[in-house]
Design a protein around this motif. Structure first.
Motif, short mmCIF file in Angstrom:
data_model
loop_
_atom_site.label_atom_id
_atom_site.label_comp_id
_atom_site.label_asym_id
_atom_site.label_seq_id
_atom_site.Cartn_x
_atom_site.Cartn_y
_atom_site.Cartn_z
N HIS A 36 71.98 8.49 172.29
CA HIS A 36 72.44 7.60 171.22
C HIS A 36 73.04 8.40 170.07
O HIS A 36 72.64 9.54 169.80
CB HIS A 36 71.29 6.77 170.65
N VAL A 37 73.99 7.79 169.39
CA VAL A 37 74.44 8.30 168.09
C VAL A 37 73.43 7.80 167.06
O VAL A 37 73.15 6.59 167.00
CB VAL A 37 75.86 7.80 167.74
N ILE A 38 72.87 8.71 166.28
CA ILE A 38 71.83 8.36 165.31
C ILE A 38 72.37 8.57 163.90
O ILE A 38 72.82 9.67 163.55
CB ILE A 38 70.56 9.21 165.51
N VAL A 39 72.34 7.50 163.10
CA VAL A 39 72.79 7.57 161.71
C VAL A 39 71.56 7.49 160.81
O VAL A 39 70.85 6.49 160.81
CB VAL A 39 73.77 6.42 161.38
N LEU A 40 71.31 8.55 160.07
CA LEU A 40 70.17 8.60 159.15
C LEU A 40 70.65 8.35 157.73
O LEU A 40 71.62 8.96 157.27
CB LEU A 40 69.49 9.97 159.21
N ASP A 41 69.94 7.45 157.03
CA ASP A 41 70.23 7.16 155.62
C ASP A 41 69.04 7.62 154.79
O ASP A 41 67.98 7.01 154.81
CB ASP A 41 70.47 5.66 155.43
N PHE A 42 69.21 8.74 154.08
CA PHE A 42 68.16 9.23 153.20
C PHE A 42 68.27 8.48 151.87
O PHE A 42 69.28 8.59 151.18
CB PHE A 42 68.31 10.73 152.98
N TRP A 43 67.23 7.71 151.53
CA TRP A 43 67.30 6.82 150.38
C TRP A 43 65.95 6.76 149.68
O TRP A 43 64.93 7.25 150.19
CB TRP A 43 67.74 5.42 150.81
N PHE A 71 70.66 3.10 163.69
CA PHE A 71 70.60 3.39 162.26
C PHE A 71 69.13 3.48 161.85
O PHE A 71 68.31 2.62 162.21
CB PHE A 71 71.30 2.29 161.46
N ILE A 72 68.79 4.51 161.10
CA ILE A 72 67.42 4.73 160.66
C ILE A 72 67.44 5.09 159.17
O ILE A 72 68.19 5.97 158.74
CB ILE A 72 66.75 5.88 161.45
N GLY A 73 66.63 4.42 158.40
CA GLY A 73 66.44 4.80 157.00
C GLY A 73 65.33 5.84 156.91
O GLY A 73 64.28 5.70 157.53
N VAL A 74 65.57 6.89 156.15
CA VAL A 74 64.54 7.89 155.88
C VAL A 74 64.19 7.76 154.41
O VAL A 74 64.99 8.14 153.54
CB VAL A 74 65.02 9.32 156.21
N HIS A 99 67.35 -2.28 159.93
CA HIS A 99 67.03 -1.11 160.75
C HIS A 99 65.62 -0.59 160.45
O HIS A 99 64.98 -1.00 159.47
CB HIS A 99 68.06 0.00 160.57
N SER A 100 65.15 0.31 161.28
CA SER A 100 63.84 0.92 161.11
C SER A 100 63.88 1.95 159.98
O SER A 100 64.93 2.55 159.71
CB SER A 100 63.39 1.59 162.40
N VAL A 101 62.71 2.16 159.35
CA VAL A 101 62.62 3.09 158.23
C VAL A 101 61.45 4.04 158.46
O VAL A 101 60.33 3.61 158.73
CB VAL A 101 62.44 2.34 156.89
N LEU A 102 61.72 5.33 158.33
CA LEU A 102 60.71 6.36 158.43
C LEU A 102 60.21 6.69 157.03
O LEU A 102 61.02 6.94 156.12
CB LEU A 102 61.29 7.62 159.08
N VAL A 103 58.89 6.70 156.83
CA VAL A 103 58.31 7.04 155.54
C VAL A 103 58.18 8.57 155.49
O VAL A 103 57.34 9.16 156.18
CB VAL A 103 56.93 6.37 155.34
N ASP A 104 59.01 9.18 154.68
CA ASP A 104 59.12 10.64 154.64
C ASP A 104 58.10 11.23 153.67
O ASP A 104 58.36 11.35 152.47
CB ASP A 104 60.55 11.02 154.24
#
Length: 496
Positions: A36-43, A71-74, A99-104
């Motif tokens: 997959h192409v993975i797009v990360l949004d650091f926010w 698409f994944i939010g970080v 989209h899914s969000v990772l708690v960084d």
């Protein structure tokens, strides 16, 4: 082809296996997403630039929904309050992030990917190679082009997943009467409430009976009667006689509600986000950027223009909108109004000849003296100076306040990320907690039946009226009423 395609092969770091995920039933990993192409949004959810990026990502998600693009939010938090998973879940719900969000935790992923500012977009190719990293707004075309090139390249090399992975979303919408109420304004025993995520304005009496519902609830920028007009996550509201001015935040517009005629009119804005720097112009011809709150004095509507880090004015006599304070740079610098520097002003209130406003990114309360035209900081220290501390104004700390009001020698502040109401006493040069951790005792949560006092949860506004504080208790989806004489906090029962 692209400035941001890396010149050397950089393998992306795997996501930490023990970190929390939001809006997915199971954790994601680069291994699971191979092909997959993975797009990360650091926010971080306080950041206005991050908010501007979310609609762009939503548009791209829709475009590529049938392709192997994820698409994944970080979420890499700035404020203490933003590090809490439950608070991030509320932000995901509020901004309807699909989209899914990772708690960084402790900005671990941020550091592994070499990120230096919010928002930052990083793109990983189907082989797990980091090929793009860029910070700031305005990246739509570059993201789109990068995705298209990667899809074409990996289709030819047979390294693309045959079908996109199915990710089950877990965030649900609230069924409450209000959904993330943003701001309130009271006049002649009528309360105007921005029912932000229902995309409408409601007007009640002081006991909560609904008198008017303005807006169909659909997202849009349509004028007309109350049942057909549309808004998009409106925030600020302010009365003038039988008129309510509205900061229609995500439409990037200033609207007017005429209760006598039953009509909604757009005064300012094109429906598109305006540029960072602008000299203003004629109302509907001028694009503006994320108006967050409004206040009225005579023929001027003062607008907390969060997206430009400025205060603007709209003149109802001349139909001209223009910057009034702040040079557009994000900081906390006191000076004459157009040389001063502000940081995401999100709440505004006019009392006598003073414009008070909350500068949320510097966790500050500031004022503009309309006689001297000077901007002065009352409480606050800097972009990364925040907390919960009472005492003298020069030593006190707030955490991302979004709303305020003034009466007499008191300024009441919705200290949003402290889930508190604070009181600034100008006579004593002091700050005290009225409601919150240092106020009326331990606060309970909305779903805790064993408690008798429901605490505030990221309140976004406060309004003084007849010795009571009316509070937009945003994440509890309620309007609260605090009696300053009895020190009792109650809930306004909204009656349909």
């Amino acid at each position: 082809m692209f400035d941001n395609i890396f010149s050397k092969v950089t393998k992306a770091s795997e996501f930490p296996p023990d970190f929390d995920w939001i809006n997915t039933k199971e954790p994601l990993s680069l291994e699971k997403l191979k092909g997959h192409v993975i797009v990360l949004d650091f926010w971080t959810y306080c950041c206005i630039n991050c908010m501007h990026t979310l609609p762009v990502l939503a548009e791209l998600e829709k475009k590529y929904e049938d392709k192997p693009v994820v698409f994944i939010g970080v979420h890499s938090a700035k404020f203490f309050n933003e590090q809490d998973r439950k608070n991030i879940e509320q932000a995901v719900a509020r901004y309807e992030i699909s989209h899914s969000v990772l708690v960084d935790k402790k900005m671990t992923v941020w550091n592994k990917f070499g990120v230096t500012g919010w928002p930052t977009i990083a793109i990983i190719d189907p082989n797990g190679t980091l090929v793009y990293r860029q910070s700031g707004e305005g990246q739509k075309e570059m993201i789109e082009d990068t995705i298209d090139v990667l899809l074409e390249k990996h289709e030819k090399s047979h390294t693309l997943a045959r079908e996109p992975i199915k990710i089950v979303k877990t965030i649900q919408k609230t069924n409450a009467i209000l959904s993330f109420p943003g701001k309130i304004s009271i006049s002649n025993s009528k309360i105007a409430i921005s029912d932000s995520n229902h995309n409408r304005i409601i007007v009640t009496d002081l006991v909560g009976k609904i008198l008017y519902t303005i807006g169909s609830g659909k997202i849009g920028l349509q004028d007309g009667n109350f049942s057909e007009a549309t808004f998009f996550r409106p925030q600020g509201v302010a009365w003038k006689d039988d008129t309510i001015f509205v900061a229609d935040t995500e439409n990037h517009a200033l609207r007017k509600i005429n209760l006598q005629d039953g009509i909604v009119t757009t005064l300012v804005g094109t429906g598109k986000q305006g540029p960072w720097r602008s000299q203003g112009g004629i109302g509907k011809e001028t694009a503006i950027s994320s108006p967050w709150d409004v206040a009225v004095k005579d023929n001027l509507v003062f607008v907390a223009m969060a997206g430009n880090h400025q205060i603007w004015t709209y003149d109802t006599n001349t139909d001209v909108v223009r910057p009034f304070a702040g040079n557009g740079q994000e900081d906390i610098i006191d000076a004459n109004r157009m040389q001063a520097q502000l940081a995401q002003p999100s709440g505004i209130f006019v009392y006598n000849d003073v414009v008070y406003f909350t500068d949320s990114e510097t966790s500050s309360v500031r004022e503009i003296d309309l006689k001297t035209e000077y901007v002065r900081t009352i409480v606050g220290h800097g972009l990364f100076a925040f907390g919960h501390k009472d005492g003298k104004t020069g030593e006190s700390l707030l955490q991302h306040p979004l709303g305020l009001c003034a009466t007499g020698n008191k300024i009441f502040v919705a200290d949003t990320y402290n889930s508190a109401i604070r009181e600034i006493d100008s006579e004593n040069d002091s700050v005290a907690t009225v409601i919150g951790k240092q106020g009326i005792g331990t606060m309970c949560k909305l779903d805790d039946p064993s408690c008798d006092t429901l605490g505030l949860y990221e309140p976004s506004d406060v309004e003084w009226y007849q010795d009571k504080l009316y509070i937009a208790d945003t994440n509890n989806h309620l309007i609260r009423v605090y009696d300053l004489k009895t020190n009792v906090l109650n809930t306004l029962e909204i009656q349909i």
